[in-house]
Write a protein that holds these residues in place. Structure first.
Motif, PDB file in Angstrom:
ATOM      1  N   THR A  76       0.807  -1.224   0.000  1.00  0.00           N
ATOM      2  CA  THR A  76       0.000   0.000   0.000  1.00  0.00           C
ATOM      3  C   THR A  76       0.839   1.273   0.000  1.00  0.00           C
ATOM      4  N   ASN A  77       2.171   1.132   0.027  1.00  0.00           N
ATOM      5  CA  ASN A  77       3.026   2.323  -0.001  1.00  0.00           C
ATOM      6  C   ASN A  77       4.344   1.989  -0.684  1.00  0.00           C
ATOM      7  N   CYS A  78       5.022   3.016  -1.174  1.00  0.00           N
ATOM      8  CA  CYS A  78       6.257   2.804  -1.930  1.00  0.00           C
ATOM      9  C   CYS A  78       7.437   2.461  -1.035  1.00  0.00           C
ATOM     10  N   ARG A  79       7.342   2.741   0.265  1.00  0.00           N
ATOM     11  CA  ARG A  79       8.437   2.350   1.162  1.00  0.00           C
ATOM     12  C   ARG A  79       8.574   0.842   1.210  1.00  0.00           C
ATOM     13  N   ASP A  80       7.449   0.137   1.412  1.00  0.00           N
ATOM     14  CA  ASP A  80       7.485  -1.319   1.473  1.00  0.00           C
ATOM     15  C   ASP A  80       7.905  -1.907   0.130  1.00  0.00           C
ATOM     16  N   GLN A  81       7.464  -1.302  -0.935  1.00  0.00           N
ATOM     17  CA  GLN A  81       7.851  -1.780  -2.258  1.00  0.00           C
ATOM     18  C   GLN A  81       9.345  -1.624  -2.479  1.00  0.00           C
ATOM     19  N   LEU A  82       9.890  -0.484  -2.085  1.00  0.00           N
ATOM     20  CA  LEU A  82      11.318  -0.250  -2.257  1.00  0.00           C
ATOM     21  C   LEU A  82      12.137  -1.210  -1.394  1.00  0.00           C
ATOM     22  N   LEU A  83      11.685  -1.470  -0.198  1.00  0.00           N
ATOM     23  CA  LEU A  83      12.379  -2.386   0.703  1.00  0.00           C
ATOM     24  C   LEU A  83      12.502  -3.768   0.063  1.00  0.00           C
ATOM     25  N   ILE A  84      11.402  -4.272  -0.486  1.00  0.00           N
ATOM     26  CA  ILE A  84      11.404  -5.587  -1.128  1.00  0.00           C
ATOM     27  C   ILE A  84      12.299  -5.579  -2.366  1.00  0.00           C
ATOM     28  N   LEU A  85      12.211  -4.526  -3.150  1.00  0.00           N
ATOM     29  CA  LEU A  85      13.023  -4.423  -4.363  1.00  0.00           C
ATOM     30  C   LEU A  85      14.515  -4.417  -4.042  1.00  0.00           C
ATOM     31  N   LEU A  86      14.903  -3.662  -3.032  1.00  0.00           N
ATOM     32  CA  LEU A  86      16.329  -3.552  -2.714  1.00  0.00           C
ATOM     33  C   LEU A  86      16.902  -4.856  -2.167  1.00  0.00           C
ATOM     34  N   ILE A  87      16.147  -5.579  -1.347  1.00  0.00           N
ATOM     35  CA  ILE A  87      16.649  -6.868  -0.854  1.00  0.00           C
ATOM     36  C   ILE A  87      16.780  -7.850  -2.012  1.00  0.00           C
ATOM     37  N   ALA A  88      15.781  -7.853  -2.900  1.00  0.00           N
ATOM     38  CA  ALA A  88      15.810  -8.762  -4.045  1.00  0.00           C
ATOM     39  C   ALA A  88      16.958  -8.441  -4.995  1.00  0.00           C
ATOM     40  N   GLU A  89      17.347  -7.174  -5.092  1.00  0.00           N
ATOM     41  CA  GLU A  89      18.386  -6.779  -6.053  1.00  0.00           C
ATOM     42  C   GLU A  89      19.785  -6.696  -5.445  1.00  0.00           C
TER      43      GLU A  89
END
Length: 372
Positions: A186-199
């Motif tokens: 529901t927010n870009c913070r959580d999305q960024l967190l997941i993206l950065l760990i995955a990358e």
């Protein structure tokens, strides 16, 4: 009701752990002194926290037997062994928790708690030499250097009663699962967190410790992991290591979007990931909050996703892309390559196929035909 509880008190940026007697409300001095010693020895807050709970559980176990620490020293070798084996089974049975619905504790965690208890006993022996030493621990010493080169005198443990270690069977996250979770956020913070760990393949404690001013190379689109001992959210780089990871152009653009979206909250502190709502808005995000978010995502999508599964996803995606094993090891921050191998989802069919391909190319390598 439990007799003992773990408490914390802050002194500036330093968090101290202690153990409290819930009946008398007094601080239990000896274990609390040990925990203070560990904090002042610059051990990570999470390491001290685990030790605090391990000792707290052990004190509960002693209360139930009942027995005092001094009495443990008076037991002979066989009885001491039985005492600590019983503690392991007490933990395994879930007696350290009040909630019976909690998942079963694995053998490795039980063993880790006992190791913390043994370290506490070594401290007790150093403080009170008249007590002697535990008979279940040997007296052989060796000197070893830690990750930052500090030498320590370590004592071998001869205790033979540890529970058999279970194979940690953590599957890597699937690409489609990550996309589904990203869409459910529901927010870009959580999305960024997941993206950065995955990358990046960073650990959750490492990613939460990122300083968006000093740890991000905005020109080369790289994120760094640096060891610090003053992170107020208790996030640290494991093993005092330093490394960097490059992120994709798309994720970099999303990072810029996130920084613009929450610039008013971010500008008052240095951590990349922060709380974005409520009374704690603007304060550094903590590990427990990340797991709470992922639990909400699981209820919403029926997909179980953890930071560790994202690390394994990173490792397996790089292996499939042809990265050398040593590069994956370095990216993950592993000391030992065997740990990296365990992360990789190598199945028997792949080994069979690789062996077949090898022998097709090197069928005459031993000159077997001349032996016939």
């Amino acid at each position: 009701m439990r007799r003992y509880a773990v408490g914390t008190i802050a002194e500036g940026a330093t968090k101290y752990f202690y153990i409290r007697d819930c009946e008398t409300m007094d601080v239990v001095l000896l274990p609390s002194k040990y925990l203070k010693h560990k904090t002042r020895s610059n051990r990570s807050p999470n390491t001290v926290k685990r030790a605090a709970f391990a000792i707290c559980y052990y004190l509960e176990y002693l209360k139930e037997i009942p027995m005092e620490i001094e009495q443990v020293y008076q037991l002979d070798y066989e009885k001491q062994t039985e005492h600590f084996v019983d503690f392991l089974h007490w933990l395994k049975g879930g007696n350290h928790k009040q909630d019976n619905n909690l998942k079963s504790i694995n053998n490795g965690t039980c063993n880790a708690y006992l190791e913390d208890v043994f370290r506490f006993y070594l401290f007790v022996e150093a403080e009170y030499e008249q007590l002697g030493s535990l008979k279940v621990l040997s007296y052989n010493y060796h000197v070893a250097a830690n990750a930052v080169g500090v030498q320590k005198k370590l004592r071998y443990q001869s205790f033979k009663g540890y529970l058999k270690a279970e194979e940690r069977n953590v599957r890597p996250a699937e690409h489609e699962e990550i996309i589904t979770i990203l869409q459910a956020c529901t927010n870009c913070r959580d999305q960024l967190l997941i993206l950065l760990i995955a990358e990046t393949g960073f650990r959750i404690g490492e990613i939460l410790g990122v300083d968006y001013v000093h740890d991000i190379d905005y020109q080369r689109h790289m994120v760094g992991v640096y060891f610090r001992d003053d992170n107020e959210n208790d996030a640290r780089a494991k093993n005092a290591e330093y490394r960097k990871a490059k992120i994709s152009e798309e994720t970099y653009e999303f990072l810029m979007y996130y920084l613009a979206e929450y610039r008013e909250l971010l500008q008052h502190q240095r951590f990349l990931f922060i709380n974005i709502t409520g009374k704690t808005a603007g304060q550094p995000l903590k590990v427990d909050s990340v797991y709470d978010m992922l639990n909400r995502m699981e209820k919403k999508t029926q997909i179980d996703l953890t930071p560790h599964m994202l690390r394994r996803y990173f490792a397996n995606m790089r292996r499939k892309a042809g990265w050398r094993l040593e590069l994956i090891q370095q990216a993950l921050g592993h000391k030992h390559i065997n740990t990296t191998i365990k992360y990789l989802n190598i199945v028997d069919d792949e080994l069979l196929e690789a062996s077949q391909e090898f022998y097709e190319k090197h069928s005459a390598m031993y000159g077997v035909e001349k032996l016939l």
